[in-house]
Every structure is written in structure tokens, then in C-alpha cells.
Enzyme design. Structure first.
Site, PDB file in Angstrom:
ATOM      1  N   GLY A  46       0.839  -1.196   0.000  1.00 50.67           N
ATOM      2  CA  GLY A  46       0.000   0.000   0.000  1.00 50.67           C
ATOM      3  C   GLY A  46       0.871   1.242   0.000  1.00 50.67           C
ATOM      4  CD  GLN A  51       3.374   5.763   2.486  1.00 46.81           C
ATOM      5  OE1 GLN A  51       2.389   5.245   1.995  1.00 46.81           O
ATOM      6  NE2 GLN A  51       4.299   5.061   3.123  1.00 46.81           N
ATOM      7  CB  CYS A  94       4.884   2.086   7.303  1.00 46.88           C
ATOM      8  SG  CYS A  94       4.491   3.591   6.408  1.00 46.88           S
ATOM      9  CG  LEU A  95       6.492   0.801   1.323  1.00 44.15           C
ATOM     10  CD1 LEU A  95       5.946   1.102  -0.069  1.00 44.15           C
ATOM     11  CD2 LEU A  95       7.612  -0.228   1.244  1.00 44.15           C
ATOM     12  CG  HIS A 136      -0.899   1.433   7.416  1.00 44.23           C
ATOM     13  ND1 HIS A 136       0.037   0.945   8.302  1.00 44.23           N
ATOM     14  CD2 HIS A 136      -0.185   2.201   6.530  1.00 44.23           C
ATOM     15  CE1 HIS A 136       1.233   1.414   7.953  1.00 44.23           C
ATOM     16  NE2 HIS A 136       1.133   2.160   6.887  1.00 44.23           N
ATOM     17  CD  GLU A 137      -1.071   2.497   2.785  1.00 42.50           C
ATOM     18  OE1 GLU A 137      -0.583   3.630   2.635  1.00 42.50           O
ATOM     19  OE2 GLU A 137      -0.386   1.510   3.098  1.00 42.50           O
ATOM     20  CG  HIS A 140       0.407   7.050   5.274  1.00 39.61           C
ATOM     21  ND1 HIS A 140       1.561   7.425   5.918  1.00 39.61           N
ATOM     22  CD2 HIS A 140       0.489   5.710   5.119  1.00 39.61           C
ATOM     23  CE1 HIS A 140       2.312   6.347   6.129  1.00 39.61           C
ATOM     24  NE2 HIS A 140       1.688   5.286   5.659  1.00 39.61           N
TER      25      HIS A 140
HETATM   26 NI    NI Z   1       2.406   3.325   5.681  1.00 43.20          NI
END
Ligand code: NI
Length: 173
Positions: A46, A51, A94-95, A136-137, A140
Site C-alpha cells: 500500500g 509518501q 510501512c514503506l 493504515h493508508e 497517512h
Molecule cells: Ni504506511
């Protein structure tokens, strides 16, 4: 399409509250293509636009982890509705916080109202891992990273660990 640079903690940009997309034009579609390419290359399941430094309310998700049969989902201006009272716990990563995995509790089902790439409104109920990843996304887009749910001490440690994991010589473990 291009792979974009993913911003990581403690970059303050990650605290940005992203703005709604008012017009799904070529620029938006190009960003979405880049988001998918960047997510697959990472690899991740995701990615939110912020991000890659773009404060717009857009997410891409693919939990299939299957190179041959990709299952990309795109959400524009998503909103979470009717979260379940039941919670489930997943180990999240998370990236933007590489090298860190922590168990986070979230509603185990929710509806998501969103626009697709054609500008049509959808309202879909998701459960299990998909519900977790969407929440989660979504966070962000509101400037929240999953480690924000940890105690102050655990969060500080997680961020230090993430920074260290990026600066470490790949040869030493
Ligand atoms: Ni994340």
C-alpha cells in the site's frame, strides 16, 4: 511511469493533512501510475500519495503479493464509514518506516466510500487484511503514521531503529 522516492520518518511532510482531489485529470492519473510502480518496486502492499511527497487524498493498495496476477486497488478521496466494533490485530509495517514491524489494533471491518479513476463513487465493505491496510493508508492522508499509535518510548525507539536500518551498511547485520 516512474519510480518516485519514498519519504521516510522523521520527515515532517508525513504529518501533512492531504487535500481532496477535485479533478481526476492526466496529472492525477500519472501520479497514480507512479504510485503503483513505486509500491510494486519497493515492494509494498500500500502507498499513499503523501509518501511520495504529494499531499493529495489518493491511495494505491495491492495485497495479492502476486507478480503474475496483480490486483491493484485505487482509492481517490476515500472516507471510512461504519467501522466495526470488533478489533483485529495485524503486525504492520510501512514503506515510510522501513525496518520496523509492530502489532496495531484496528476495527476488523469498515466501509470505504471513494472515487475510482473514472470519477465514479463506490462504497465497498472490506474486512481482514484489506480493512487494516486501508485504515493504515487512510491515516497517512491525515498525517498519521502507524508508529504514532505506540507509546512515546516505543515510538522513539521504532524511529531510531528505522533510521539505523537505512544507514547501516547492507553488508553488516
Ligand atoms: Ni504506511
Amino acid at each position: 511511469m516512474a519510480i518516485r522516492e519514498i519519504i521516510t520518518v522523521p520527515d515532517p511532510l508525513l504529518k501533512t493533512v492531504s487535500k481532496e482531489v477535485d479533478n481526476i485529470d492526466d496529472e492525477i492519473l500519472n501520479i497514480l501510475d507512479d504510485m503503483l510502480e513505486t509500491m510494486y518496486a519497493a515492494p509494498g502492499i500500500g502507498l499513499a500519495a503523501i509518501q511520495i511527497g504529494i499531499p493529495k487524498r489518493m491511495l494505491v493498495i495491492d495485497i495479492s503479493r502476486d507478480e503474475e496476477n496483480k490486483d491493484p486497488h485505487i482509492f481517490i478521496n476515500p472516507e471510512i464509514l461504519d467501522p466495526a466494533e470488533n478489533l483485529s490485530t495485524f503486525e504492520e509495517g510501512c514503506l515510510s518506516v522501513p525496518g520496523v514491524w509492530e502489532e496495531i489494533e484496528r476495527p476488523d471491518e469498515c466501509n470505504v466510500r471513494f472515487l475510482d479513476v473514472n470519477g465514479s463513487e463506490n462504497n465497498v465493505r472490506y474486512s481482514g487484511m484489506m480493512a487494516t491496510v486501508i485504515q493504515h493508508e487512510m491515516d497517512h492522508l491525515n498525517g498519521i503514521v502507524f508508529v504514532d499509535y505506540l507509546s512515546r518510548l516505543k515510538k522513539d525507539r521504532a524511529i531510531k531503529k528505522s533510521i539505523k536500518s537505512r544507514t547501516q551498511d547492507p553488508g553488516e547485520k
